[in-house]
Enzyme design. Structure first.
Site, PDB file in Angstrom:
ATOM      1  N   PRO A   2       4.784 124.267 -93.632  1.00  0.00           N
ATOM      2  CA  PRO A   2       5.406 125.594 -93.546  1.00  0.00           C
ATOM      3  C   PRO A   2       4.556 126.529 -92.683  1.00  0.00           C
ATOM      4  CG  PRO A   2       5.239 124.851 -95.831  1.00  0.00           C
ATOM      5  CD  PRO A   2       4.460 123.883 -94.992  1.00  0.00           C
ATOM      6  N   GLU A   3       5.207 127.214 -91.784  1.00  0.00           N
ATOM      7  CA  GLU A   3       4.526 128.202 -90.946  1.00  0.00           C
ATOM      8  C   GLU A   3       4.763 129.586 -91.543  1.00  0.00           C
ATOM      9  OE1 GLU A   3       2.633 127.857 -88.289  1.00  0.00           O
ATOM     10  OE2 GLU A   3       2.827 125.711 -87.916  1.00  0.00           O
ATOM     11  N   ARG A 110       2.335 116.330-101.727  1.00  0.00           N
ATOM     12  CA  ARG A 110       1.102 115.900-101.050  1.00  0.00           C
ATOM     13  C   ARG A 110      -0.139 116.624-101.559  1.00  0.00           C
ATOM     14  NH1 ARG A 110       2.259 115.285 -94.759  1.00  0.00           N
ATOM     15  NH2 ARG A 110       0.196 114.330 -94.909  1.00  0.00           N
TER      16      ARG A 110
END
Ligand SMILES: [Zn+2]
Length: 270
Positions: A2-3, A110
């Site tokens: 995600p940016e 993750r």
């Protein structure tokens, strides 16, 4: 990953469901994410009212009078507000119970995300030393010009430095440099004030646009390359090495800069 626009979209989605709610409890289903989850999260948060949900760079803060939970989505983190009875998945690591019968659930397959604690009146070390927010008035071409004097690093590496300005990831840096007509390999210290004004304006426009669009596509915001799906059709240079420039038709050039793939148009960007 995600940016900044996806994190801001997450903040805007969560804030109305969290602000004003009281925390009834915290459930940790593992002791750590990227880092151990500090005891203060479970000790201080229950009973507190969430006053505000803030974003700083790619971090989210849920502020209370007793301190703030500091969250990061890492590579694959998702934060949602769900009914407490929603079925649990294997990667649902944290639930924050709310007084309306729902939970704030943090899911992260993750586990590069984090949940940390910032005591009241303090700035967490991860947030100390960060540059200005790109969409704030504190970020201008002058900011970039002043910070870049004497810098030999490429302008692309420079604008991606979180101490200079936060949240300008690889995609956004490449696209903003194209829009500003600046070649990414140029040493940062040699870019003029006028060109930095154009670059700051391009960063604001592109990030603002991505945030605006992100609001409608949050659920599936990443394609397998980690690229925001809604943005892909509109990229001028990122990921297009060897293809024709959409403006002048010249073949786009590419090289690695600071270990990041970098593509530019040799004609439009000088
Ligand atoms: Zn071109």
């Amino acid at each position: 990953m995600p940016e900044l626009p996806e994190v801001e979209t997450t903040r805007r989605g969560l804030a109305p469901h969290l602000e004003g709610r009281r925390v009834t409890g915290v459930t940790l289903r593992r002791p750590d994410l990227r880092w151990p989850i500090p005891a203060a999260v479970c000790e201080r948060l229950p009973g507190q009212r969430i006053e505000a949900v803030e974003r700083r760079a790619k971090y989210l803060l849920t502020h209370t009078a007793a301190g703030s939970a500091l969250w990061h989505l890492g590579m694959s983190g998702v934060m949602r507000v769900l009914p407490a009875s929603a079925p649990l998945g294997p990667h649902d690591h944290v639930d924050v119970g709310l007084d309306d019968g729902r939970v704030l659930r943090f899911t992260d397959p993750r586990r590069f995300g984090c949940l940390l604690w910032q005591p009241p009146g303090e700035v967490h070390e991860l947030l100390a030393g960060l540059g200005p927010e790109p969409l704030s008035d504190a970020f201008t071409g002058e900011t970039l010009f002043t910070a870049s004097r004497g810098k030999k690093a490429s302008v692309k590496t420079f604008v991606m430095d979180q101490a200079v300005v936060v949240g300008v990831g690889n995609i956004y840096a490449a696209e903003a440099l194209f829009e500003a007509g600046i070649r990414p390999t140029t040493p940062a210290g040699r870019v003029t004030r006028e060109r930095y004004e154009r670059l700051a304006a391009a960063v604001k426009r592109i990030l603002g646009y991505a945030i605006e669009r992100g609001g409608t596509t949050l659920r599936d915001f990443l394609n397998p390359d980690g690229l925001p799906g809604y943005f892909e059709q509109e990229l001028f240079v990122y990921g297009r090495e060897g293809e024709a420039c959409k403006v002048c038709g010249t073949a786009l050039k590419g090289q690695r800069l600071g270990q990041r793939a970098t593509v530019w148009c040799p004609r439009c960007q000088r």
